[in-house]
Scaffold this motif. Structure first.
Motif, PDB file in Angstrom:
ATOM      1  N   ARG A  42       0.831  -1.216   0.000  1.00 41.67           N
ATOM      2  CA  ARG A  42       0.000   0.000   0.000  1.00 41.67           C
ATOM      3  C   ARG A  42       0.867   1.269   0.000  1.00 41.67           C
ATOM      4  O   ARG A  42       0.581   2.220  -0.733  1.00 41.67           O
ATOM      5  CB  ARG A  42      -0.946   0.009   1.205  1.00 41.67           C
ATOM      6  CG  ARG A  42      -2.105  -0.966   1.071  1.00 41.67           C
ATOM      7  CD  ARG A  42      -3.138  -0.805   2.160  1.00 41.67           C
ATOM      8  NE  ARG A  42      -2.609  -0.966   3.514  1.00 41.67           N
ATOM      9  CZ  ARG A  42      -2.358  -2.132   4.114  1.00 41.67           C
ATOM     10  NH1 ARG A  42      -2.599  -3.254   3.463  1.00 41.67           N
ATOM     11  NH2 ARG A  42      -1.896  -2.169   5.343  1.00 41.67           N
ATOM     12  N   PHE A  43       1.913   1.261   0.809  1.00 41.88           N
ATOM     13  CA  PHE A  43       2.827   2.400   0.892  1.00 41.88           C
ATOM     14  C   PHE A  43       3.473   2.628  -0.478  1.00 41.88           C
ATOM     15  O   PHE A  43       3.508   3.758  -0.989  1.00 41.88           O
ATOM     16  CB  PHE A  43       3.870   2.092   1.969  1.00 41.88           C
ATOM     17  CG  PHE A  43       4.631   3.266   2.534  1.00 41.88           C
ATOM     18  CD1 PHE A  43       4.317   4.583   2.243  1.00 41.88           C
ATOM     19  CD2 PHE A  43       5.685   3.018   3.398  1.00 41.88           C
ATOM     20  CE1 PHE A  43       5.037   5.640   2.796  1.00 41.88           C
ATOM     21  CE2 PHE A  43       6.413   4.066   3.961  1.00 41.88           C
ATOM     22  CZ  PHE A  43       6.091   5.382   3.650  1.00 41.88           C
ATOM     23  N   ARG A  44       3.958   1.555  -1.101  1.00 48.34           N
ATOM     24  CA  ARG A  44       4.623   1.637  -2.413  1.00 48.34           C
ATOM     25  C   ARG A  44       3.648   2.142  -3.478  1.00 48.34           C
ATOM     26  O   ARG A  44       3.967   3.051  -4.246  1.00 48.34           O
ATOM     27  CB  ARG A  44       5.190   0.273  -2.796  1.00 48.34           C
ATOM     28  CG  ARG A  44       5.952   0.254  -4.108  1.00 48.34           C
ATOM     29  CD  ARG A  44       6.576  -1.105  -4.408  1.00 48.34           C
ATOM     30  NE  ARG A  44       5.673  -2.215  -4.252  1.00 48.34           N
ATOM     31  CZ  ARG A  44       5.710  -3.110  -3.231  1.00 48.34           C
ATOM     32  NH1 ARG A  44       6.612  -3.023  -2.290  1.00 48.34           N
ATOM     33  NH2 ARG A  44       4.842  -4.094  -3.182  1.00 48.34           N
ATOM     34  N   GLU A  45       2.472   1.567  -3.531  1.00 55.17           N
ATOM     35  CA  GLU A  45       1.507   1.958  -4.558  1.00 55.17           C
ATOM     36  C   GLU A  45       1.093   3.419  -4.419  1.00 55.17           C
ATOM     37  O   GLU A  45       0.924   4.121  -5.413  1.00 55.17           O
ATOM     38  CB  GLU A  45       0.273   1.057  -4.497  1.00 55.17           C
ATOM     39  CG  GLU A  45       0.535  -0.343  -4.999  1.00 55.17           C
ATOM     40  CD  GLU A  45      -0.637  -1.297  -4.767  1.00 55.17           C
ATOM     41  OE1 GLU A  45      -1.651  -0.882  -4.139  1.00 55.17           O
ATOM     42  OE2 GLU A  45      -0.524  -2.453  -5.197  1.00 55.17           O
ATOM     43  N   ARG A  46       0.946   3.858  -3.201  1.00 50.49           N
ATOM     44  CA  ARG A  46       0.464   5.219  -2.977  1.00 50.49           C
ATOM     45  C   ARG A  46       1.532   6.288  -3.210  1.00 50.49           C
ATOM     46  O   ARG A  46       1.224   7.378  -3.700  1.00 50.49           O
ATOM     47  CB  ARG A  46      -0.077   5.331  -1.556  1.00 50.49           C
ATOM     48  CG  ARG A  46      -0.742   6.651  -1.276  1.00 50.49           C
ATOM     49  CD  ARG A  46      -1.610   6.574  -0.077  1.00 50.49           C
ATOM     50  NE  ARG A  46      -2.138   7.879   0.253  1.00 50.49           N
ATOM     51  CZ  ARG A  46      -2.836   8.128   1.325  1.00 50.49           C
ATOM     52  NH1 ARG A  46      -3.113   7.162   2.173  1.00 50.49           N
ATOM     53  NH2 ARG A  46      -3.269   9.339   1.569  1.00 50.49           N
ATOM     54  N   PHE A  47       2.801   5.990  -2.897  1.00 53.82           N
ATOM     55  CA  PHE A  47       3.813   7.041  -2.886  1.00 53.82           C
ATOM     56  C   PHE A  47       5.041   6.777  -3.766  1.00 53.82           C
ATOM     57  O   PHE A  47       5.994   7.557  -3.705  1.00 53.82           O
ATOM     58  CB  PHE A  47       4.271   7.316  -1.449  1.00 53.82           C
ATOM     59  CG  PHE A  47       3.172   7.870  -0.586  1.00 53.82           C
ATOM     60  CD1 PHE A  47       2.691   9.158  -0.786  1.00 53.82           C
ATOM     61  CD2 PHE A  47       2.608   7.090   0.410  1.00 53.82           C
ATOM     62  CE1 PHE A  47       1.671   9.663   0.006  1.00 53.82           C
ATOM     63  CE2 PHE A  47       1.592   7.591   1.204  1.00 53.82           C
ATOM     64  CZ  PHE A  47       1.111   8.888   1.004  1.00 53.82           C
ATOM     65  N   LEU A  48       5.032   5.749  -4.593  1.00 55.44           N
ATOM     66  CA  LEU A  48       6.207   5.454  -5.413  1.00 55.44           C
ATOM     67  C   LEU A  48       6.577   6.620  -6.329  1.00 55.44           C
ATOM     68  O   LEU A  48       7.735   7.027  -6.381  1.00 55.44           O
ATOM     69  CB  LEU A  48       6.008   4.180  -6.238  1.00 55.44           C
ATOM     70  CG  LEU A  48       7.179   3.815  -7.158  1.00 55.44           C
ATOM     71  CD1 LEU A  48       8.448   3.563  -6.349  1.00 55.44           C
ATOM     72  CD2 LEU A  48       6.824   2.600  -8.001  1.00 55.44           C
ATOM     73  N   ASP A  49       5.617   7.161  -7.035  1.00 57.62           N
ATOM     74  CA  ASP A  49       5.924   8.261  -7.952  1.00 57.62           C
ATOM     75  C   ASP A  49       6.465   9.469  -7.193  1.00 57.62           C
ATOM     76  O   ASP A  49       7.406  10.132  -7.650  1.00 57.62           O
ATOM     77  CB  ASP A  49       4.688   8.661  -8.768  1.00 57.62           C
ATOM     78  CG  ASP A  49       4.292   7.615  -9.790  1.00 57.62           C
ATOM     79  OD1 ASP A  49       5.130   6.748 -10.134  1.00 57.62           O
ATOM     80  OD2 ASP A  49       3.124   7.653 -10.240  1.00 57.62           O
TER      81      ASP A  49
END
Length: 156
Positions: A42-49
């Motif tokens: 969830r952390f990666r999907e939400r804030f990767l960009d």
């Protein structure tokens, strides 16, 4: 149409609030130092960009405020530890995180961050237990009776 500075500032304020709010909530849920694949995803999907944009120094202006400085630290230190767990990339932005931590401390920002969240500026300023500190400021951060929890280990 080019966005003016006011529009960009409001957008940035929203992004900063999203990052800090997400991280605060994670702390309330006890997820800051847990290995949880669902949380990491969830952390990666939400804030990767956003992490990638911060890593290319597109948001250095966030350092102007305590909450912005904290968001930069979260995105360069905590985010990669979760999003890229078990890979070399989890350490790729450590030098930048140390740079931001030094700036945050020099600007007095960490003193204005909520006490529970100061840990993330202090540990990066000192170097986490999985890093060798890059300067001698480490000793001054550990003075006093304060104990800091880092990755499940106590450090004085």
């Amino acid at each position: 149409m080019i966005a003016g500075p006011g529009l960009r500032r409001r957008r940035d304020d929203g992004l900063i609030s999203d990052v800090v709010g997400f991280w605060k909530e994670a702390g309330k849920d006890g997820r800051w130092f847990d290995k949880d694949k669902g949380f990491d995803r969830r952390f990666r999907e939400r804030f990767l960009d956003l992490h990638m944009a911060v890593a290319t120094r597109e948001h250095d202006g966030w350092m102007e405020t305590p909450e912005g400085a904290l968001a930069l630290l979260i995105l360069t230190d905590q985010f990669p530890r979760n999003a890229f767990r078990g890979t070399g990339h989890m350490y790729a932005t450590d030098p930048l995180a140390r740079h931001y931590a030094r700036q945050a401390h020099a600007g007095g920002h960490m003193e204005r961050v909520e006490p529970d969240l100061r840990l993330f500026g202090d540990q990066r300023e000192a170097g986490t237990l999985d890093q060798i500190p890059d300067d001698d400021r480490t000793a001054s951060l550990g003075q006093g009776d304060r104990r800091v929890r880092l990755r499940g280990n106590a450090r004085e």
